[in-house]
Enzyme design. Sequence first.
Site, PDB file in Angstrom:
ATOM      1  CD  GLU A  83     143.943 -17.598  -0.893  1.00 41.63           C
ATOM      2  OE1 GLU A  83     143.798 -16.590  -0.180  1.00 41.63           O
ATOM      3  OE2 GLU A  83     145.058 -18.011  -1.277  1.00 41.63           O
ATOM      4  CB  ILE A  88     132.273  -5.727  -4.503  1.00 47.85           C
ATOM      5  CG1 ILE A  88     131.865  -7.182  -4.237  1.00 47.85           C
ATOM      6  CG2 ILE A  88     131.133  -4.939  -5.152  1.00 47.85           C
ATOM      7  CD1 ILE A  88     131.429  -7.965  -5.440  1.00 47.85           C
ATOM      8  CB  ILE A 130     133.205 -12.904   8.559  1.00 50.71           C
ATOM      9  CG1 ILE A 130     134.724 -12.736   8.371  1.00 50.71           C
ATOM     10  CG2 ILE A 130     132.879 -14.111   9.435  1.00 50.71           C
ATOM     11  CD1 ILE A 130     135.477 -12.374   9.627  1.00 50.71           C
ATOM     12  CE1 TYR A 133     133.544 -14.086   1.161  1.00 52.36           C
ATOM     13  CE2 TYR A 133     134.791 -13.572   3.128  1.00 52.36           C
ATOM     14  CZ  TYR A 133     134.543 -13.373   1.790  1.00 52.36           C
ATOM     15  OH  TYR A 133     135.287 -12.479   1.079  1.00 52.36           O
TER      16      TYR A 133
END
Length: 164
Positions: A83, A88, A130, A133
């Site tokens: 995982e 940040i 998202i 990613y």
Amino acid sequence: MPQDLRLRTLEKDDLEFLHKLYNDPNVMDYWFAESHYSFQLIKNRFENNLESTEHRQFILCSNGERIGFVGLFSISQRHRNAEFAIMIDPGQQGNGYAEPATRLAVDYAFKTLNLHKLFLHADKVNEKAIHIYEKVGFQTEGVLREHVYVNGEYHDLVTMSIFQ
């Protein structure tokens, strides 16, 4: 990529920085955890994981400054997956660190650990994360509806993965 961005192993002298991140509700809400971590708890977890082969924990640095934290958790040598998680520092958000940091972690997972798959969980309302990613190559595997409780309401949890 921001200049001199790199991942380095989490060291004991980074625990104050980690303590600051773990106690910031704006950070921990996206980790689906309460922002209530004592320094002693963080220190104990650090010491207990020193010889663990199931976790890799890094400090994200740029020009010697701590920018964030990156972790690979539940590393399975048998199944060759782990995982991925990142945080940040809020004072560094918006400076373009998340995407290259994610790429550094993916490269480490695939080229050094020879993992086959990385996966992550993201709050569906965290559209910026998202999007990052997806730019790196993660794809949505599914959505767990109303799976996490954040600030008094249930949120959908997006599960994403990337393969070597």
